[in-house]
Design an enzyme around this catalytic site. Structure first.
Site, PDB file in Angstrom:
ATOM      1  N   ILE A 128      -4.170   4.619   0.566  1.00  0.00           N
ATOM      2  CA  ILE A 128      -4.987   4.859   1.561  1.00  0.00           C
ATOM      3  C   ILE A 128      -5.955   5.899   1.669  1.00  0.00           C
ATOM      4  CG2 ILE A 128      -4.412   5.865   3.883  1.00  0.00           C
ATOM      5  CD1 ILE A 128      -1.419   5.222   3.264  1.00  0.00           C
ATOM      6  N   TYR A 162       0.902  -1.213   0.102  1.00  0.00           N
ATOM      7  CA  TYR A 162      -0.005   0.014  -0.105  1.00  0.00           C
ATOM      8  C   TYR A 162       0.971   1.150   0.102  1.00  0.00           C
ATOM      9  CZ  TYR A 162       0.881   0.769   5.013  1.00  0.00           C
ATOM     10  OH  TYR A 162       1.442   0.889   6.128  1.00  0.00           O
ATOM     11  N   CYS A 163       0.404   2.358  -0.443  1.00  0.00           N
ATOM     12  CA  CYS A 163       0.929   3.635  -0.525  1.00  0.00           C
ATOM     13  C   CYS A 163      -0.296   4.563  -0.189  1.00  0.00           C
ATOM     14  CB  CYS A 163       1.703   3.876  -1.666  1.00  0.00           C
ATOM     15  SG  CYS A 163       0.874   3.785  -3.078  1.00  0.00           S
ATOM     16  N   THR A 164       0.351   5.924  -0.368  1.00  0.00           N
ATOM     17  CA  THR A 164      -0.650   7.045  -0.321  1.00  0.00           C
ATOM     18  C   THR A 164      -1.903   6.964  -1.374  1.00  0.00           C
ATOM     19  OG1 THR A 164       1.075   8.352   0.273  1.00  0.00           O
ATOM     20  CG2 THR A 164      -1.241   9.599   0.036  1.00  0.00           C
ATOM     21  N   GLY A 193      -1.838   4.887  -4.563  1.00  0.00           N
ATOM     22  CA  GLY A 193      -1.890   3.533  -5.170  1.00  0.00           C
ATOM     23  C   GLY A 193      -0.807   3.858  -6.325  1.00  0.00           C
TER      24      GLY A 193
END
Ligand SMILES: [Zn+2]
Ligand SMILES: [Zn+2]
Length: 368
Positions: A228, A199-201, A203
């Protein structure tokens, strides 16, 4: 000069004032797409002219490989903005994410930059197939796979994950994407058969990261679709439990938006539980740190007594002091090592207690 830069040359305080007096609610949203774009310079000017009419502010990167945009605009113009995007085949139906918590002061200017890549990832893209990405997972599936024992990996930088993360996630210590992915490869090389959940901020970083990990032999790679930002939206809409705890670091003036009330970090100066992320207000330092309100008052919004001393000088003296000094050196230093920051504060307070000034010692430190 590029006429579009003229407005952007106005002083930030003036721009902020304008925004505050605008009196219209704004929506902050972000989107990206890996898509072939041609004549990006011309496209940049066209988009600028188009979006300026809709009062769009924000930071946008375009490259021959695609677009990456984080913008805010008057909520009343959102529909027209959607139409403008859909009118271009390359951006048609590009999914966007609306920021959950937003006071409309996210961006002061509209900046559209032509870049060689839409994410500065430092990876040699020709060495692997960037389109061979991991499986896109929605929030519900991501939660379920977590429960089933998937190995969760945070693909953000250390200063982003310090104030919020999925409990149990592997959190790289690097402060660059390249460093983070190298760390993952090295530390998890024995887990290539396990189900991986990235996951990241928003995508976008997982698009590259998942392709890179698959290229290096990871067999079961999933990624949180929309990151997220969209996870928070889905959780809210579906009444699910957020397994992401704390705040989400964002790249605008706010620095963070709250996802849950959990406080997962501590003030880097006094060690009490806190997740207020900020920059040292001494301009040549600008260090990112978690700082509680009490420490902010004590150190005048600075990271240390030496920065406070400079920050509290008359403006003219500050300017004089700044001459020839770079602003890059200390940006993320305290994140992995708050103990070192506390030691430095302690040392400087001892010097102050003995009646000496800090300026000389602190400048020596900054140069070191
Ligand atoms: Zn504190
Ligand atoms: Zn500082």
């Amino acid at each position: 000069m590029d006429p579009h830069r003229l407005r952007n040359l106005l002083h930030p305080d003036l721009l902020r004032q304008r925004l505050e007096h605008e009196g219209r609610p704004r929506t902050t949203l972000s989107f990206y797409r890996y898509v072939r774009l041609s004549e990006v310079e011309a496209l940049r000017h066209t988009l600028y002219a188009e979006w300026e009419l809709l009062d769009v502010l924000g930071r946008v990167y375009i490259a021959t490989e695609g677009i990456n945009a984080q913008v805010s605009l008057p909520t009343g113009n959102v529909e027209r903005f959607r139409e403008a995007l859909d009118a271009r085949p390359e951006f048609r139906e590009v999914p966007w994410k609306i920021a959950v918590e937003d006071d409309g002061k996210s961006f002061l200017k509209l900046i559209i930059k032509v870049k060689s890549k839409i994410v500065a990832d430092g990876l040699a893209d020709d060495a692997f197939d960037v389109t061979n990405v991991g499986e896109h997972l929605d929030a519900k599936t991501f939660n379920r796979k977590m429960e089933e024992g998937g190995l969760v990996i945070d693909m953000r930088n250390n200063y982003e994950s310090v104030i919020g993360y999925f409990y149990g996630a592997y959190l790289p210590k690097a402060d660059t994407f390249r460093g983070a992915i190298e760390e993952v490869l090295a530390d998890l090389k024995d887990k290539k058969e396990e189900p991986i959940l990235l996951y990241c901020t928003g995508g976008i970083r997982c698009e590259k990261a998942s392709a890179y990990l698959k290229h290096h032999g990871f067999t079961d790679v999933g990624q949180l679709h929309g990151g997220i930002i969209d996870y928070a939206r889905q959780i809210k809409a579906q009444g699910l439990e957020s397994r992401y705890k704390g705040q989400n670091f964002v790249f605008d003036e706010r620095l963070a938006e709250r996802i849950t009330d959990d406080v997962v970090s501590t003030c880097m100066q006094c060690g009490t539980p806190n997740d207020r992320i900020t920059n040292c207000h001494e301009a040549t330092c600008n260090m990112l740190l978690v700082q509680c309100e009490a420490c902010a008052a004590k150190y005048a919004d600075c990271c240390s007594p030496s920065c406070r001393e400079i920050h509290q000088l008359p403006i003219e003296a500050q300017r004089e002091w700044r001459k020839g000094r770079s602003t890059r050196s200390t940006k993320t230093k305290a994140i992995n090592d708050p103990a070192a920051l506390r030691a430095r504060i302690h040392e400087e307070e001892a010097i102050l207690a003995s009646g000496l000034k800090l300026q000389a010692t602190s400048s020596a430190k900054l140069e070191a």
